[in-house]
Write a protein that holds these residues in place. Structure first.
Motif, PDB file in Angstrom:
ATOM      1  N   GLU A  70       0.814  -1.211   0.000  1.00 45.39           N
ATOM      2  CA  GLU A  70       0.000   0.000   0.000  1.00 45.39           C
ATOM      3  C   GLU A  70       0.849   1.262   0.000  1.00 45.39           C
ATOM      4  O   GLU A  70       2.037   1.228   0.336  1.00 45.39           O
ATOM      5  CB  GLU A  70      -0.897   0.008   1.257  1.00 45.39           C
ATOM      6  N   LYS A  97      -9.980  -7.825   2.297  1.00 45.58           N
ATOM      7  CA  LYS A  97     -10.562  -6.540   1.942  1.00 45.58           C
ATOM      8  C   LYS A  97     -10.195  -6.327   0.477  1.00 45.58           C
ATOM      9  O   LYS A  97      -9.040  -6.126   0.137  1.00 45.58           O
ATOM     10  CB  LYS A  97      -9.934  -5.456   2.821  1.00 45.58           C
ATOM     11  N   GLU A 138      -4.267  -3.652   6.602  1.00 45.44           N
ATOM     12  CA  GLU A 138      -4.277  -2.651   5.536  1.00 45.44           C
ATOM     13  C   GLU A 138      -2.884  -2.256   5.093  1.00 45.44           C
ATOM     14  O   GLU A 138      -2.615  -1.093   4.787  1.00 45.44           O
ATOM     15  CB  GLU A 138      -5.115  -1.443   5.951  1.00 45.44           C
ATOM     16  N   ASP A 173     -16.644  -3.493  -2.285  1.00 43.61           N
ATOM     17  CA  ASP A 173     -16.009  -4.663  -1.687  1.00 43.61           C
ATOM     18  C   ASP A 173     -17.039  -5.765  -1.462  1.00 43.61           C
ATOM     19  O   ASP A 173     -16.836  -6.920  -1.843  1.00 43.61           O
ATOM     20  CB  ASP A 173     -15.378  -4.231  -0.351  1.00 43.61           C
ATOM     21  N   ASP A 214     -11.628  -4.155  -1.815  1.00 45.13           N
ATOM     22  CA  ASP A 214     -11.712  -2.811  -2.368  1.00 45.13           C
ATOM     23  C   ASP A 214     -11.877  -1.833  -1.211  1.00 45.13           C
ATOM     24  O   ASP A 214     -12.482  -2.163  -0.193  1.00 45.13           O
ATOM     25  CB  ASP A 214     -12.911  -2.733  -3.320  1.00 45.13           C
ATOM     26  N   LYS A 215     -11.323  -0.626  -1.366  1.00 44.75           N
ATOM     27  CA  LYS A 215     -11.415   0.334  -0.259  1.00 44.75           C
ATOM     28  C   LYS A 215     -12.857   0.786  -0.034  1.00 44.75           C
ATOM     29  O   LYS A 215     -13.272   1.039   1.085  1.00 44.75           O
ATOM     30  CB  LYS A 215     -10.535   1.545  -0.549  1.00 44.75           C
ATOM     31  N   SER A 231      -2.712  -4.379  -0.645  1.00 48.81           N
ATOM     32  CA  SER A 231      -3.986  -4.623  -1.317  1.00 48.81           C
ATOM     33  C   SER A 231      -3.780  -5.809  -2.253  1.00 48.81           C
ATOM     34  O   SER A 231      -2.659  -6.065  -2.688  1.00 48.81           O
ATOM     35  CB  SER A 231      -4.424  -3.393  -2.092  1.00 48.81           C
TER      36      SER A 231
END
Lengths: 222, 181
Positions: free
Chosen positions: A44, A129, A84, A137, A131-132, A87
């Motif tokens: 990220e 996760k 997080e 998501d 998609d943000k 991704s």
């Protein structure tokens, strides 16, 4: 890691059933093996891993910098994704093109090459996760879950038909396109069929001594 | 359960035999049988009947359903009905097989009877498989399997229960995502 599976530990007969709880099944060897599946990931923004450049084969940097793309094993990707730090994108078997093929006719797809733990890894992907954006998501996950179920149901029909009909035939043609879970179900059907045919042909009427006693050395002395 | 175990259970069913020897009542764990007198029909468990038959000490009177007429009727019913038709005995395949193997001279037209039994069990097996497919593919919540014999249940038990188990796990994971939004 709250695996609440009813499966007991058994080394003699692998049973690659899916983990019943939301986490992994601690005692399942198949679950363990499936967690090595490679997941295409990207570090990220604003994150870098100090002195870990060497785990990415195509860079010479000392550190793993942000926005580096690399494949990580499922078990590692899962926890980093949860924090997080990375991704992920779908592995090839779960991409849009593959899903189109699966929705067209799942029975002709080679799930062994695209797996071989297609369902198990698919379920794990649901915990990522993706998609943000929260709605996006969830939408993505719903579609993935739908694909998994549809594929399983439509392939199950073929598996049932073939596993209850092949007898004394070479089944590798059939089974080498199956996911590990499907292979297990196939073998269950085959086992029942074999037992039934053996009963019908009267093979069971001959009572054999247990191999344990006939191999026993104590009795062979005289 | 295994097919052998089901056959074992089937051997407890009672059949009528016509002995050709004299013997007092015999007391077994399952009950008293006899007395045995020549030409006097008496009921005994199937396993005992087979054992006596092998020693040529009796004739077995086949059950009333084990003949061409009754079985032809049952076969017809089975073909016409969408559900499973009630069979004369829960162990009809096993009883018929045992009697045909050991006492075929006591049965009229044994070959036809054997063929009919096979036809009926094939028709029922096909129906069962079709039912399973419908149930899994069309997401039915229950299936009506009245009159299914233990033998037929055994032939699909492990495959069916495991498949439905796995399907349930897949669906429950999927539902989790549907409800979280």
């Amino acid at each position: 890691m709250s695996g609440t599976s009813s499966q007991t530990l058994s080394f003699t007969k692998p049973s690659p059933s899916l983990p019943a709880g939301t986490g992994e099944d601690y005692w399942s060897l198949d679950d363990f093996i499936s967690s090595k599946e490679r997941i295409p990931s990207m570090v990220e923004e604003n994150i870098s891993f100090q002195r870990l450049g060497h785990i990415c084969p195509h860079t010479r940097e000392a550190h793993l910098l942000s926005k580096t793309k690399l494949d990580l094993p499922l078990w590692l990707a899962k926890s980093l994704n949860r924090k997080e730090m990375i991704s992920i994108t779908f592995p090839k078997a779960y991409k849009e093109s593959m899903r189109t093929a699966l929705s067209a006719d799942p029975t002709v797809i080679d799930l062994h090459r695209n797996g071989p733990y297609f369902y198990s890894v698919g379920l794990s992907l649901l915990q990522f996760k993706l998609d943000k954006d929260r709605d996006k998501d969830e939408e993505e996950k719903e579609r993935l879950a739908k694909t998994l179920i549809e594929t399983f149901v439509r392939r199950l029909r073929v598996i049932m038909d073939s596993s209850h009909n092949y007898y004394c035939a070479n089944t590798t043609n059939m089974t080498n396109q199956l996911d590990e879970l499907e292979k297990y179900l196939f073998s269950l059907g085959q086992e029942a069929l074999t037992k039934q045919i053996q009963y019908e042909r009267g093979h069971n009427k001959i009572i054999m001594a247990s191999s344990l006693t006939s191999n026993s050395r104590k009795r062979k002395r005289n | 359960m295994d097919f052998n175990e089901i056959e074992f259970l089937a051997e407890k069913e009672l059949v009528t035999v016509v002995p050709n020897f004299s013997e007092d009542k015999i007391t077994l764990v399952t009950g008293d049988y006899g007395p045995f007198n020549p030409s006097m029909p008496t009921t005994v468990p199937l396993w005992l009947a087979v054992s006596l038959k092998k020693q040529q000490r009796c004739h077995i009177q086949p059950p009333e359903w084990l003949n061409v007429d009754m079985l032809t009727q049952k076969k017809q019913d089975e073909k016409e009905s969408e559900l499973f038709v009630e069979m004369p005995s829960n162990h009809f395949i096993e009883i018929a097989t045992i009697l045909l193997d050991n006492a075929s001279d006591d049965i009229t037209q044994p070959d036809e009877v054997r063929a009919l039994i096979k036809d009926i069990s094939d028709a029922r097996a096909a129906k069962l498989k079709k039912g399973i497919v419908d149930m899994v593919v069309e997401r039915a919540t229950h299936g009506k399997v009245d009159n299914l014999t233990p033998m037929e249940v055994t032939s699909v038990r492990s495959f069916l229960t495991q498949s439905l188990d796995q399907l349930h796990i897949l669906r429950s994971h999927a539902n989790q995502h549907a409800t979280q939004t």
